[in-house]
Scaffold this active site. Structure first.
Site, PDB file in Angstrom:
ATOM      1  N   GLU A 157      -1.160  -3.509  -0.353  1.00 27.87           N
ATOM      2  CA  GLU A 157      -0.658  -2.262   0.244  1.00 27.87           C
ATOM      3  C   GLU A 157       0.449  -2.543   1.269  1.00 27.87           C
ATOM      4  O   GLU A 157       1.382  -1.743   1.405  1.00 27.87           O
ATOM      5  CB  GLU A 157      -1.805  -1.494   0.897  1.00 27.87           C
ATOM      6  CG  GLU A 157      -2.941  -1.123  -0.049  1.00 27.87           C
ATOM      7  CD  GLU A 157      -2.480  -0.319  -1.253  1.00 27.87           C
ATOM      8  OE1 GLU A 157      -1.490   0.427  -1.140  1.00 27.87           O
ATOM      9  OE2 GLU A 157      -3.093  -0.463  -2.330  1.00 27.87           O
ATOM     10  N   HIS A 160       3.769  -2.612  -0.396  1.00 26.73           N
ATOM     11  CA  HIS A 160       4.284  -1.256  -0.592  1.00 26.73           C
ATOM     12  C   HIS A 160       4.916  -0.735   0.701  1.00 26.73           C
ATOM     13  O   HIS A 160       6.024  -0.196   0.708  1.00 26.73           O
ATOM     14  CB  HIS A 160       3.151  -0.301  -0.984  1.00 26.73           C
ATOM     15  CG  HIS A 160       2.647  -0.452  -2.376  1.00 26.73           C
ATOM     16  ND1 HIS A 160       3.458  -0.494  -3.478  1.00 26.73           N
ATOM     17  CD2 HIS A 160       1.364  -0.540  -2.853  1.00 26.73           C
ATOM     18  CE1 HIS A 160       2.717  -0.606  -4.571  1.00 26.73           C
ATOM     19  NE2 HIS A 160       1.441  -0.642  -4.218  1.00 26.73           N
TER      20      HIS A 160
END
Length: 913
Positions: A157, A160
Site C-alpha cells: 500500500e 501506491h
C-alpha cells in the site's frame, strides 16, 4: 521526534511538491519521518490496536528496505488516538497532525466484513495517493491467509501512496491470450501455480481443471490462478506480497508487459521499479551501507478544538462592503461551522493587533452569540499580519499550549513584512488557515497555510459567488467524528434586476438534518424571504440583522427529509443563500463531498485537475451531477462538469471521485474553487461498489500439489445497492490555487488533447477489429480533437517506443466526437499477416487543430482465435439393422436374439391381419 520537528524542511517540501494531500511525510537520510496513522473516532477503544500498528510498521520497515535496494525505511511514525479514548500519561498533544492530513486511517469496515486494505489514489501514474485505509480486523491478523502479513501488505500500500504505482493483477480479466497460449495476469510471468475452478453445490465443493471457452479461447468464467505456496520467484510485490519468496518489485527485465493489468494500462507498460526510480524520493537518495534502525513511535491524542480568529480591519476592508461580508461569514462560522465544545478566541488587526475575545468554550447558543458581537464593526489603518498572529499566540497560550491549535487568518491587504514571523509560526505548532479576500491580499499569505498544513482559500469581491461564505463554511474541524462536522447543502447567489425572484430548492436527505441553518445575505435592502418545508408548511422566524445585512433561521431538532423550497425577492441587488446541516445520526454515515485541486500552484501551460470525492462512508456515490466553479482574481468564472468516467483526468471509473482538467487560465494570481453536487434530480444516482486499489485477495494456495482454498472474498450484495436512488444536494469549497507564467491575451493554444486511457479492442467476426474509447478534447478533455492516428504492431514495445514508425490504420472516415463521448471504430488489418494465433497491439493518438498531439493511448491487445471446427455428428443407424449373429453366445446378444425374433413375429401378425 528529532528532525521531524524541522518545520523549515516541511515548508520546503510543500513548496516543491504542491501535492494532492497535506501529508507531513519527510524523507530524511533514507528514512521516512512524520508518517501519521490515525485511529478513527468510531473505533472502540482497544490498546492492543496500538501495539498492532507498531508491529505492522516494525515488520514493514526491513521489508521495504530490502525491496528498494537499501534505499528507504520507516524512521518515525505518529499514531493519532481519538479524543474519546481514555487519556494516558504517554499520550501527548499533536502539533500539525490531524485526521485530514493523516497518511493512514484505521477505521471499522464499511460494509461490515470487508477488511481488505486499500489506498485512495485519485491521480495518474507516478502521482502520490491520498490515504491508506486499514481495519482493526486486518491489523489483528484475521486475513493473514488471504493477504499475507500486515507488514508486507503495508509496503504494498505504501508503494501506491508514495510512488503512484498500480496493481499487477486484475480482478476483472484474470487470463489473456499470447501466442495461442492462455496465460494468467501475473508479474513476474515465472510465478508458478495451477489454473482451477471451484464449483459448489448444496454445501459441498469440488475443484476442477478449467475448461476453455470455444469462442474466446480463454478459460471459462470463474477460473482462478492459484499460486504454489513454495516459490523461488522474488517479484513482484505489486502482484502479491503474500507469496513468501516475493521480496522485490518487478523491474524492466522481469516485468510482464503483456499482462492486461492496471500497472501496464496506467504506466505505459513500465515496471513498478521503473516508476519508483523516477520518483523524487529515489532521485535524492543513495543506497545505505548499514542496516537501518527500528522505527520509533509517538502517541498523540486529539484534544478539544482550539481556534482563534485573526481578522483584518484595515482601511481597505471598507472597499465593496468587505467588512460587512466578513461579519456575515464570521457569523456563519461562529453560529454553525465551529463545533460544540470548541474553544474560540478572536483578534483583529490593522497596523496593530487588538484582542476582541479571550478563549471561550462553546457550550450553548449564548457563547456563540457573545462571540458574534465581538466581530469588527469599523475599519481603518494599515496591515500588520504578524501582529495579529502573534497576538493570537498570546490568547491561546493563556489557556493552552499552541501545539495543535488553529488560527483562521483573513486579510485583504498587502503586507511585505509577513515573512518576519515565519520562524515563529514554524516553531509554534499552530495550524493556520488562510482566507485571501479581494485581489490585493498579501502575496506570501499562502505560505502560512502551506507550512502548517492549513486550508488556503480565496474569495473575490464578486458577492454573487458567495466565496467568503464558502471559505468560512469549509473550516470544520480536521478531527473528531464526521457526524459532528458542518455540511454545506447549498451556496448560491444572484444579482437581481428590478423586482426579480431568486427561486430554488434544497434537498435535505436522510443522512443529514441536525442543526440545519438557512442564511441569506443582501447588499442593499432587506428582501422578501419565503421558505417552505417538504410538507408545504411555511417557515417563519428568520432573525434579521439589518446592520450587516443578513438573516438566518435555525431549524429546531432534525429538519424534515425532502425538498425545501425558497423564494427571495428584491430590487436591483445581490442576494446569497447558504444552507448548512449536520449528520442526522452518529451511526448513519452522511453523504459527503470533499473537493480539491491536484496542486496548490499551477504554472501555465501545465493543466490543473479538480477532484470531487462523493461517498457515503466507504461507498461511492455514482452518477451524480457534479459541477465545479473556478473563479480567477479577475472575476472571470469557468464552469466545469466533473466526470467519474475513468477517462481524461479521471483515474478510475465509478469510484465516486469526479474529475476534470482545468486549462482556462486568464491571468496570473489566485483562483478559487467551488463544487456543487446533486443526486437524484434528473439523474439515476446510486451507491456503488467500492473500486479499491489494494493488495490482492489470494483465493487459495497449492500445497503439496493440492489446492487449499481460502474462504471466499466477502462480496457486497449488489441488490442492496441497485434501485435505491440517492437524493442529495451538497456544496464544497475546493480551496484555492495560484497560477503563474500565464501570458497576456490572446493566450496561445498550448494544450494538446489528453491521453486516451481506456482503449479497448476485440475481434468482430472473422478478422475485423472493434475499438472503443472515450473521446479526448482539443484542449485535454475539453472541446473536440481534430483527428486520430491509430498505430498497430505485432510487437508491443515497438508500438510503445516507435509509434511514429508503426503501421497506420486508415482513419479518413473517423471524425472525432466531442470530448467525453464514446468512440467506436471498426477496421480490418491490412498490410499485416493476421492469422489464427496472431497477437496484435493497437494504440491511438489524438491530434488537435494546431497539430498538438496527445501522448499515445494505453495499448490494447487482440489475439485472433479461430475456434476449431466442430466435427459433424455421426448419424444414428436406421433399420434394417446391421448383420448380427443371432446364434452368438456373447452375453447381451441373447437378448437381441429374442428381440429380433419377437419383431419378426410382430411383422408377420400385422401382415396376416
Amino acid at each position: 521526534m528529532g528532525s521531524f520537528k524541522n518545520s523549515v524542511f516541511i515548508l520546503v517540501l510543500h513548496i516543491l511538491e504542491g501535492a494532492l494531500s497535506n501529508s507531513l511525510i519527510q524523507l530524511n537520510n533514507n528514512g521516512y519521518e512524520g508518517v501519521v496513522i490515525a485511529v478513527d473516532p468510531n473505533v472502540p477503544e482497544d490498546e492492543t490496536l496500538i501495539q498492532q500498528i507498531k508491529d505492522m510498521v516494525t515488520e514493514a520497515s526491513p521489508y521495504l528496505f530490502e525491496a528498494t535496494e537499501k534505499r528507504f525505511y520507516f524512521k518515525n511514525v505518529a499514531i493519532l488516538i481519538p479524543q474519546n479514548w481514555n487519556t494516558k500519561p504517554e499520550y501527548v498533544k499533536p502539533k500539525l497532525e490531524t485526521y485530514k492530513n493523516a497518511d493512514v486511517l484505521v477505521a471499522e469496515p464499511n460494509p461490515t466484513g470487508n477488511d481488505g486494505p486499500y489506498t485512495e489514489h485519485m491521480g495518474g501514474c507516478g502521482e502520490k495517493g491520498s490515504k491508506i485505509y486499514l481495519t482493526p480486523g486486518f491489523l489483528a491478523g484475521k486475513k493473514l491467509l488471504q493477504y499475507g502479513s500486515q507488514g508486507r501488505v503495508f509496503v504494498h500500500e505504501w508503494a501506491h501512496l508514495r510512488w503512484g504505482v498500480f496493481n499487477e493483477y486484475d480482478n476483472d480479466q484474470k487470463f489473456y491470450l499470447s501466442n495461442r497460449r492462455k496465460k494468467p495476469v501475473i508479474c513476474s510471468a515465472t510465478i508458478s501455480g495451477k489454473n482451477v475452478l471451484r464449483k459448489c453445490q448444496g454445501g459441498s465443493c469440488v475443484t476442477q481443471k478449467c475448461k476453455s471457452d470455444r469462442l474466446t479461447g480463454l478459460y471459462e468464467k470463474g477460473c482462478e490462478f492459484i499460486p504454489d505456496e513454495v516459490q523461488t520467484e522474488k517479484a513482484s510485490i505489486m502482484y502479491s506480497q503474500n507469496i513468501r519468496s516475493v521480496v522485490e518489485f518487478c523491474t524492466e527485465k522481469n516485468h510482464n508487459k503483456e499482462a492486461p493489468n492496471q500497472q501496464n494500462r496506467k504506466c505505459n507498460l513500465r515496471s513498478t521499479w521503473e516508476v519508483i526510480q523516477d520518483s523524487e524520493d529515489f532521485k535524492k537518495t543513495t543506497p545505505m551501507t548499514t542496516q537501518p534502525p527500528k522505527p520509533t513511535f509517538s502517541l498523540l491524542q486529539i484534544g478539544q478544538r482550539i481556534v482563534c480568529l485573526v481578522l483584518d480591519k484595515s482601511g481597505s476592508m471598507t472597499i465593496g462592503d468587505r467588512l460587512k461580508r466578513l461579519n456575515q461569514a464570521g457569523k456563519l462560522f461562529l453560529l454553525q461551522t465551529v463545533e460544540q465544545g470548541s474553544w474560540v478566541g478572536m483578534v483583529t488587526f490593522d497596523s496593530a493587533a487588538y484582542v476582541k475575545s479571550e478563549l471561550v468554550q462553546i457550550n450553548s447558543a449564548t457563547e456563540r452569540d457573545t462571540l458574534t458581537r465581538s466581530l469588527p464593526t469599523a475599519a481603518s489603518g494599515g496591515t500588520s499580519i504578524c501582529s495579529g498572529i502573534q497576538s493570537a499566540f498570546t490568547v491561546i497560550r493563556k489557556k493552552y499550549p499552541t501545539d495543535g491549535s488553529e488560527i483562521v487568518l483573513l486579510t485583504d491587504g498587502e503586507d511585505n513584512t509577513i515573512s518576519s514571523c515565519f520562524n515563529e509560526v514554524k516553531q509554534s505548532g499552530v495550524i493556520i488557515h488562510t482566507v485571501a479576500l479581494g485581489p490585493s491580499a498579501a502575496q506570501e499569505l499562502e505560505e502560512l497555510s502551506k507550512m502548517t498544513g492549513g486550508l488556503q482559500t480565496y474569495a473575490s469581491d464578486q458577492v454573487q459567488n458567495n466565496g467568503l461564505m464558502d471559505a468560512f463554511g469549509a473550516l470544520s474541524s480536521g478531527n473528531g467524528a464526521v457526524s459532528q462536522r458542518s455540511i454545506q447543502l447549498e451556496s448560491r447567489g444572484l444579482t437581481l434586476q428590478n423586482s426579480q425572484w431568486l427561486n430554488g430548492t434544497v434537498i435535505v436527505d436522510s443522512t443529514v438534518g441536525k442543526d440545519t441553518l438557512f442564511l441569506i445575505t443582501w447588499t442593499t435592502d432587506t428582501p422578501q424571504i419565503l421558505l417552505w418545508d417538504p410538507s408545504g408548511k411555511k417557515q417563519d422566524g428568520f432573525l434579521v440583522d439589518t446592520h450587516i445585512k443578513m438573516a438566518y433561521l435555525q431549524i429546531p431538532g432534525t429538519a424534515k427529509v425532502g425538498i425545501w423550497k425558497y423564494s427571495l425577492q428584491a430590487r436591483s441587488q445581490t442576494l446569497t443563500l447558504t444552507v448548512t446541516s449536520r449528520a442526522s445520526s452518529g451511526t448513519l454515515p452522511p453523504v459527503t463531498v470533499t473537493s480539491k485541486m491536484n496542486k496548490d500552484t499551477g504554472k501555465f501551460p501545465s493543466p490543473m485537475v479538480v477532484y470531487a470525492k462523493i461517498h457515503q462512508g466507504a461507498l461511492p456515490i455514482l452518477r451524480a451531477k457534479v459541477t465545479a466553479l473556478i473563479e480567477s482574481v479577475n472575476g472571470k468564472t469557468v464552469t466545469l462538469e466533473l466526470l467519474d468516467s475513468g477517462a481524461g483526468a479521471d483515474a478510475t471509473k465509478d469510484d465516486g471521485v469526479y474529475s476534470r482538467y482545468f486549462t482556462a487560465y486568464d491571468t496570473n494570481g489566485r483562483y478559487s474553487v467551488k463544487v456543487w453536487a446533486l443526486g437524484g434530480v434528473n439523474t439515476d444516482t446510486q451507491k456503488g461498489i467500492p473500486q479499491q486499489i489494494g493488495a490482492m485477495y489470494i483465493p487459495g494456495w497449492i500445497e503439496n500439489g493440492q489446492v487449499k482454498w481460502n474462504p471466499p472474498r466477502p462480496e457486497i450484495n449488489k441488490d442492496d445497492l441497485q434501485g435505491k436512488q440517492v437524493c442529495f444536494s451538497r456544496t464544497s469549497s475546493g480551496g484555492s490555487f495560484v497560477a503563474s507564467n500565464v501570458p497576456k491575451a490572446p493566450i496561445p493554444d498550448l494544450f494538446p488533447p489528453c491521453k486516451i486511457t481506456d482503449l479497448k479492442a476485440k475481434i468482430q467476426g472473422d478478422s475485423l477489429i472493434n475499438l472503443t474509447w472515450t473521446a479526448p478534447g482539443d484542449d485535454y478533455d475539453h472541446g473536440r480533437a481534430h483527428k486520430y492516428i491509430i498505430g498497430i504492431s505485432t510487437n508491443i514495445l515497438d508500438l510503445r517506443d516507435k509509434f511514429n514508425d508503426s503501421l497506420k490504420v486508415n482513419t479518413t472516415d473517423l471524425i472525432p466526437k466531442e470530448a467525453n463521448s464514446e468512440e467506436v471504430f471498426v477496421f480490418k488489418p491490412e498490410d499485416i499477416t493476421f492469422t489464427n494465433g496472431t497477437d496484435l497491439f493497437i494504440a491511438v493518438q489524438a491530434v488537435d487543430k494546431v497539430n498538438l498531439k496527445s501522448e499515445i493511448s494505453n495499448i490494447a491487445q487482440v489475439s485472433l482465435f479461430i475456434p476449431p471446427e466442430t466435427p459433424p455428428e455421426t448419424p444414428s443407424p436406421s433399420l434394417p439393422c446391421p448383420d448380427i449373429n443371432i446364434n452368438s453366445t456373447i452375453p447381451g446378444i441373447h437378448i437381441l436374439k429374442i428381440m429380433w425374433k419377437w419383431l419378426g413375429e410382430l411383422q408377420l401378425s400385422v401382415a396376416l391381419g
